[in-house]
Each structure stands twice: as structure tokens, then as C-alpha cells.
Motif scaffolding. Sequence first.
Motif, PDB file in Angstrom:
ATOM      1  N   GLN A  91       0.944  -1.279   0.195  1.00 34.37           N
ATOM      2  CA  GLN A  91      -0.019   0.199  -0.113  1.00 34.37           C
ATOM      3  C   GLN A  91       1.120   1.219  -0.136  1.00 34.37           C
ATOM      4  O   GLN A  91       0.480   2.216  -0.373  1.00 34.37           O
ATOM      5  CB  GLN A  91      -0.860   0.059   1.284  1.00 34.37           C
ATOM      6  CG  GLN A  91      -1.949  -1.064   1.026  1.00 34.37           C
ATOM      7  CD  GLN A  91      -3.097  -1.300   2.338  1.00 34.37           C
ATOM      8  OE1 GLN A  91      -2.722  -0.333   2.903  1.00 34.37           O
ATOM      9  NE2 GLN A  91      -3.757  -2.312   2.512  1.00 34.37           N
ATOM     10  N   TRP A  92       1.894   1.293   0.697  1.00 32.68           N
ATOM     11  CA  TRP A  92       2.945   2.380   0.649  1.00 32.68           C
ATOM     12  C   TRP A  92       3.530   2.480  -0.749  1.00 32.68           C
ATOM     13  O   TRP A  92       3.783   3.874  -1.175  1.00 32.68           O
ATOM     14  CB  TRP A  92       4.031   2.055   1.445  1.00 32.68           C
ATOM     15  CG  TRP A  92       5.280   2.889   1.358  1.00 32.68           C
ATOM     16  CD1 TRP A  92       6.332   2.759   1.017  1.00 32.68           C
ATOM     17  CD2 TRP A  92       5.278   4.249   1.772  1.00 32.68           C
ATOM     18  NE1 TRP A  92       7.263   3.835   0.850  1.00 32.68           N
ATOM     19  CE2 TRP A  92       6.572   4.779   1.720  1.00 32.68           C
ATOM     20  CE3 TRP A  92       4.486   5.091   2.666  1.00 32.68           C
ATOM     21  CZ2 TRP A  92       6.804   6.238   1.848  1.00 32.68           C
ATOM     22  CZ3 TRP A  92       4.997   6.477   2.985  1.00 32.68           C
ATOM     23  CH2 TRP A  92       6.080   6.956   2.629  1.00 32.68           C
ATOM     24  N   ARG A  93       3.672   1.645  -1.483  1.00 30.82           N
ATOM     25  CA  ARG A  93       4.162   1.807  -2.808  1.00 30.82           C
ATOM     26  C   ARG A  93       3.383   2.369  -3.808  1.00 30.82           C
ATOM     27  O   ARG A  93       3.697   3.043  -4.846  1.00 30.82           O
ATOM     28  CB  ARG A  93       4.684   0.311  -3.558  1.00 30.82           C
ATOM     29  CG  ARG A  93       6.216  -0.260  -2.541  1.00 30.82           C
ATOM     30  CD  ARG A  93       6.548  -1.292  -3.350  1.00 30.82           C
ATOM     31  NE  ARG A  93       7.706  -1.763  -2.789  1.00 30.82           N
ATOM     32  CZ  ARG A  93       7.730  -2.998  -1.821  1.00 30.82           C
ATOM     33  NH1 ARG A  93       6.871  -3.444  -1.495  1.00 30.82           N
ATOM     34  NH2 ARG A  93       8.873  -3.174  -1.131  1.00 30.82           N
ATOM     35  N   ILE A  94       2.163   2.003  -3.401  1.00 26.53           N
ATOM     36  CA  ILE A  94       1.083   2.819  -4.660  1.00 26.53           C
ATOM     37  C   ILE A  94       0.096   3.912  -3.915  1.00 26.53           C
ATOM     38  O   ILE A  94      -0.769   4.362  -4.263  1.00 26.53           O
ATOM     39  CB  ILE A  94      -0.077   1.871  -4.960  1.00 26.53           C
ATOM     40  CG1 ILE A  94      -0.823   1.187  -3.690  1.00 26.53           C
ATOM     41  CG2 ILE A  94       0.664   0.471  -5.713  1.00 26.53           C
ATOM     42  CD1 ILE A  94      -2.043   0.076  -4.066  1.00 26.53           C
ATOM     43  N   LEU A  95       0.681   4.365  -2.894  1.00 26.29           N
ATOM     44  CA  LEU A  95       0.100   5.576  -2.029  1.00 26.29           C
ATOM     45  C   LEU A  95      -0.075   6.711  -3.074  1.00 26.29           C
ATOM     46  O   LEU A  95      -0.875   7.668  -2.904  1.00 26.29           O
ATOM     47  CB  LEU A  95       1.173   5.969  -0.976  1.00 26.29           C
ATOM     48  CG  LEU A  95       0.313   6.999   0.023  1.00 26.29           C
ATOM     49  CD1 LEU A  95      -1.075   6.564   0.640  1.00 26.29           C
ATOM     50  CD2 LEU A  95       1.245   7.121   1.221  1.00 26.29           C
ATOM     51  N   SER A  96       0.879   7.063  -3.949  1.00 25.70           N
ATOM     52  CA  SER A  96       0.861   8.198  -4.677  1.00 25.70           C
ATOM     53  C   SER A  96      -0.725   8.161  -5.691  1.00 25.70           C
ATOM     54  O   SER A  96      -0.929   9.238  -5.891  1.00 25.70           O
ATOM     55  CB  SER A  96       1.899   8.204  -5.725  1.00 25.70           C
ATOM     56  OG  SER A  96       2.034   6.966  -6.544  1.00 25.70           O
ATOM     57  N   ILE A  97      -1.272   7.193  -5.806  1.00 23.84           N
ATOM     58  CA  ILE A  97      -2.336   7.141  -6.443  1.00 23.84           C
ATOM     59  C   ILE A  97      -3.586   7.735  -5.734  1.00 23.84           C
ATOM     60  O   ILE A  97      -4.339   8.086  -6.112  1.00 23.84           O
ATOM     61  CB  ILE A  97      -2.900   5.833  -7.183  1.00 23.84           C
ATOM     62  CG1 ILE A  97      -3.104   4.649  -5.922  1.00 23.84           C
ATOM     63  CG2 ILE A  97      -1.705   5.152  -7.854  1.00 23.84           C
ATOM     64  CD1 ILE A  97      -3.574   3.455  -6.295  1.00 23.84           C
ATOM     65  N   ALA A  98      -3.488   7.626  -4.473  1.00 22.64           N
ATOM     66  CA  ALA A  98      -4.391   8.314  -3.550  1.00 22.64           C
ATOM     67  C   ALA A  98      -4.500   9.747  -3.654  1.00 22.64           C
ATOM     68  O   ALA A  98      -5.739  10.236  -3.718  1.00 22.64           O
ATOM     69  CB  ALA A  98      -4.056   8.245  -2.170  1.00 22.64           C
ATOM     70  N   LYS A  99      -3.490  10.643  -4.083  1.00 21.89           N
ATOM     71  CA  LYS A  99      -3.589  12.074  -4.314  1.00 21.89           C
ATOM     72  C   LYS A  99      -4.282  12.151  -5.610  1.00 21.89           C
ATOM     73  O   LYS A  99      -5.037  13.108  -5.854  1.00 21.89           O
ATOM     74  CB  LYS A  99      -2.187  12.493  -4.560  1.00 21.89           C
ATOM     75  CG  LYS A  99      -1.860  13.971  -4.488  1.00 21.89           C
ATOM     76  CD  LYS A  99      -0.446  14.372  -4.468  1.00 21.89           C
ATOM     77  CE  LYS A  99      -0.331  16.134  -4.300  1.00 21.89           C
ATOM     78  NZ  LYS A  99       0.810  16.392  -3.870  1.00 21.89           N
ATOM     79  N   ALA A 100      -4.243  11.217  -6.805  1.00 22.66           N
ATOM     80  CA  ALA A 100      -4.725  11.309  -7.940  1.00 22.66           C
ATOM     81  C   ALA A 100      -6.476  10.981  -7.548  1.00 22.66           C
ATOM     82  O   ALA A 100      -7.275  11.761  -8.366  1.00 22.66           O
ATOM     83  CB  ALA A 100      -4.426  10.417  -8.975  1.00 22.66           C
ATOM     84  N   ARG A 101      -6.758  10.129  -6.785  1.00 21.24           N
ATOM     85  CA  ARG A 101      -8.040   9.743  -6.647  1.00 21.24           C
ATOM     86  C   ARG A 101      -8.847  10.738  -5.664  1.00 21.24           C
ATOM     87  O   ARG A 101     -10.102  10.807  -5.841  1.00 21.24           O
ATOM     88  CB  ARG A 101      -8.241   8.301  -5.994  1.00 21.24           C
ATOM     89  CG  ARG A 101      -7.892   7.201  -6.763  1.00 21.24           C
ATOM     90  CD  ARG A 101      -7.761   5.798  -5.977  1.00 21.24           C
ATOM     91  NE  ARG A 101      -7.408   4.749  -6.891  1.00 21.24           N
ATOM     92  CZ  ARG A 101      -7.453   3.578  -6.480  1.00 21.24           C
ATOM     93  NH1 ARG A 101      -7.988   3.078  -5.055  1.00 21.24           N
ATOM     94  NH2 ARG A 101      -7.206   2.577  -7.498  1.00 21.24           N
ATOM     95  N   HIS A 102      -8.087  11.442  -4.711  1.00 19.85           N
ATOM     96  CA  HIS A 102      -8.458  12.438  -3.776  1.00 19.85           C
ATOM     97  C   HIS A 102      -7.909  13.511  -3.839  1.00 19.85           C
ATOM     98  O   HIS A 102      -7.585  14.238  -2.944  1.00 19.85           O
ATOM     99  CB  HIS A 102      -8.741  11.854  -2.370  1.00 19.85           C
ATOM    100  CG  HIS A 102      -9.130  10.221  -2.335  1.00 19.85           C
ATOM    101  ND1 HIS A 102     -10.623  10.056  -2.264  1.00 19.85           N
ATOM    102  CD2 HIS A 102      -8.669   9.313  -2.359  1.00 19.85           C
ATOM    103  CE1 HIS A 102     -10.710   8.914  -2.233  1.00 19.85           C
ATOM    104  NE2 HIS A 102      -9.580   8.356  -2.175  1.00 19.85           N
ATOM    105  N   ALA A 104      -9.002  16.893  -4.175  1.00 17.92           N
ATOM    106  CA  ALA A 104      -9.596  17.972  -3.583  1.00 17.92           C
ATOM    107  C   ALA A 104      -9.355  17.875  -1.894  1.00 17.92           C
ATOM    108  O   ALA A 104      -8.941  18.704  -1.285  1.00 17.92           O
ATOM    109  CB  ALA A 104     -11.335  18.110  -3.555  1.00 17.92           C
ATOM    110  N   GLU A 105      -9.441  16.515  -1.318  1.00 14.59           N
ATOM    111  CA  GLU A 105      -9.207  16.512  -0.029  1.00 14.59           C
ATOM    112  C   GLU A 105      -7.918  16.398   0.361  1.00 14.59           C
ATOM    113  O   GLU A 105      -7.555  16.746   1.508  1.00 14.59           O
ATOM    114  CB  GLU A 105      -9.795  14.916   0.291  1.00 14.59           C
ATOM    115  CG  GLU A 105     -11.406  14.722   0.080  1.00 14.59           C
ATOM    116  CD  GLU A 105     -11.701  14.244  -1.339  1.00 14.59           C
ATOM    117  OE1 GLU A 105     -10.967  14.384  -2.127  1.00 14.59           O
ATOM    118  OE2 GLU A 105     -12.746  13.976  -1.471  1.00 14.59           O
TER     119      GLU A 105
END
Length: 222
Positions: A91-102, A104-105
Motif C-alpha cells: 500500500q505504501w508503494r501505490i500511495l501516490s495514486i491516492a492523491k490522484a483519486r482524492h 480535493a481532499e
Amino acid sequence: MLKHPDVVKQPLKKTIFFTNCRNFLRTGALEIKKRYNMEDPVLSKLQALGPASALSNDFRIHVPTLMPLMEGVPRIIASFDDTKKQQIDDQWRILSIAKARHPAELKNTTEPDELWEMLHKTEDFFELASFALAVLAMPHANADCERVFSKTNLIKTDLRNRLITDTVNGTLLASESAKGPNRKGNCVNFEPSKEMYARMTAEKLYSKNKDDFTNIPDVEYN
């Protein structure tokens, strides 16, 4: 103020001002260094949990894995639990995709606890966020624990010596919740959230089944 005409005319005072600022920062850094072991296996790796670092692809090049941090906190992640470690690391390695998915937050998120509390509500990063919140909750010294002991002594006095542990624990949590930064520091101005009201049911408050209390989620407060 440094660009003010009266200040510009006094270069010597500007030099003294900058010298004093530098000395203040130098003294502050030395005092912090006295109080903290910068080589500590946990403290030295906590930078990874900051929003700027955790969401940065460039930072992840230098810190591709959280294994060293996980090995430093065996009480949070057992040394033999390789499955959980691998799950957190993935999950740490793919954490950067969280910024793309969210976007605004996460755009203005600057506090570590805000970031991980937000990600804790997602399925993709639940284990990683749980680990990060557990690490960030660790006290850096025993001062916080000593304060709790002192508050407990004020609650469980000679006249109230039959209070059970659950009652004392609930009183301490209520006190911490009421004095949070968004509560103006006292119980008079405290306003329970809708989530708190939803939990105040007769079944939960007056249940005779002890398991009903142990399964109640922790009250969220800042």
C-alpha cells in the motif's frame, strides 16, 4: 517591515536582527538535539509519515519501503507477521495514486494525523493508515502518561474509590474530547457530533452485555 524606509536606512540594526534570529534558531536546534535521540530507529524514520513525504513520488525513490520502520515497532507489527508487513508495504508503494483519486481532499492536507485519518476510511490504504496512526500515537516521552496518572488520581478519589476502569476510562476520554482545539477548551462549549449522538442509544448505554461496549468504535475527536 524589512522593506520599510526607516528600516532600510539602518543596515546595522538589520544585521543585528538577522544575527539574533540565527542565534535563536541555533539554540533551539541544540536544545531539541539534547532532548531527542536523532539516531533512534523510529524517530529517524518518522519523516516518511508526513503528508509532503508520503504523497511524493520523489521521496518514495529514496524510501521505497517501510520495513525498517515496521521492524522498529514490534509491538505494533509483530516481527513474525510477514503477511501484514507485506500488505502495508504494498500500500505504501501505490500511495501516490491516492492523491490522484482524492485531489480535493488531499490538496491542502498538511498535518500527518489528518492525512492518515482520511486514508483510514478507504479500503485501499486501510492497513497502512492504521499502522501510521498507531506509530504517530506513540508518546515521545513519559510526560503524557504521567499526566494521565495525575488526572486519574483526581477522578478516582477516596470518596469515589469504587469507580470501575471503564468509567474512569470514559471520563478521561470525555475530558480529552471536550478540551480539543475545536471545542474551545471546556465542556460548556462542547457540541457532540452527529456521529456521537447516533451512538447514544439505550442499547449501547444501558446494555447488560459487556461485549456491546467493547465493540463500540472509538469516538473521533481532534
